[in-house]
Design an enzyme around this catalytic site. Structure first.
Site, short mmCIF file in Angstrom:
data_model
loop_
_atom_site.label_atom_id
_atom_site.label_comp_id
_atom_site.label_asym_id
_atom_site.label_seq_id
_atom_site.Cartn_x
_atom_site.Cartn_y
_atom_site.Cartn_z
N LYS A 1 40.93 -12.04 78.87
CA LYS A 1 41.76 -11.78 80.05
C LYS A 1 43.08 -12.52 79.94
O LYS A 1 43.10 -13.74 79.69
CB LYS A 1 41.03 -12.21 81.33
CG LYS A 1 39.89 -11.33 81.73
CD LYS A 1 39.19 -11.83 82.98
CE LYS A 1 39.94 -11.49 84.24
NZ LYS A 1 39.17 -11.84 85.46
N VAL A 2 44.15 -11.78 80.12
CA VAL A 2 45.51 -12.35 80.11
C VAL A 2 46.23 -11.85 81.36
O VAL A 2 46.29 -10.64 81.58
CB VAL A 2 46.29 -11.91 78.85
CG1 VAL A 2 47.72 -12.48 78.88
CG2 VAL A 2 45.57 -12.34 77.57
#
Length: 227
Positions: free
Chosen positions: A85-86
């Site tokens: 997740k970014v």
């Protein structure tokens, strides 16, 4: 539509996996902290094993691009079903799309999160994100239409033949699941308490209890007579 469970609680992951209704897991640093996974690798690997081979999203928490990339590569190496997740932007509004693009170019799957608008989601998809997380509940909190943004994004991806999948998050109530499903979302990530509410209904309980009582009264006697 797929359902991911939004938790870092290993027991909840295993519990709902046994029902056959969970297609993946999403976490964030706050959820991991709440479960006191202070030994991050140990916690992540246990969650990854609990849901394997389905995807587990684990979020980077560094400030600089090179540190995010290093964290992402490390996390992705812990299990073959980990998705990184970014956030679409950082706390100062700086786009993190280059991080998304570089990781995907290296074969690291990315869940681009904290998207609150069609524009952010579209750019995340253009950058190559495997998943684009639109936080529908938070969009609603701002007076906008979370399910509308989700539906618009899914339609746009379909029309242009783009492979990114939309995850709708920030689910507050069972009705959110229904309206997002109607909007055509690919994935909804749901906290365990909302999953419990989705499966429960007081009239279902009452009906089940009635049928059990009637069945035991009628057919239980028949079985005794036959025996």
């Amino acid at each position: 539509m797929q359902i991911f469970i939004d938790t870092a609680d290993e027991l909840e992951v295993r519990h709902w996996s046994r029902y056959g209704v969970v297609d993946g897991v999403t976490t964030n640093p706050s959820l991991l902290l709440a479960q006191r996974w202070t030994r991050l690798q140990n916690g992540v690997v246990r969650l990854a094993n609990a849901i394997h081979p389905r995807p587990l999203s684990v979020e980077v928490f560094a400030d600089e691009d090179h540190e995010m990339l290093a964290q992402a590569r490390t996390f992705a190496g812990w299990a073959d079903n980990i998705v990184i997740k970014v956030p679409v932007i950082d706390g100062d509004g700086r786009p993190l799309l280059e991080v998304v693009h570089r990781l995907e170019s290296e074969g690291v799957r990315v869940n681009c999160t904290a998207c609150m608008s069609f524009g952010q989601a579209a750019l995340a998809a253009k950058a190559g994100a495997t998943y684009v997380s639109l936080l529908a509940g938070r969009i609603d909190d701002e007076g906008n239409d979370g399910s509308g943004v989700v539906g618009q994004t899914c339609s746009w991806l379909r029309d242009w033949g783009m492979p990114s999948r939309v995850i709708a998050g920030s689910i507050r109530a069972p009705r959110d699941v229904q309206r997002l499903a109607a909007a055509g979302v690919h994935v909804i990530t749901v906290p365990p308490p909302i999953l419990t509410k989705l499966v429960d209904h007081r009239y279902s309980r009452a009906t089940s209890a009635q049928f059990t009582r009637d069945g035991q009264q009628a057919f239980g006697q028949v079985l005794i007579d036959v025996g």
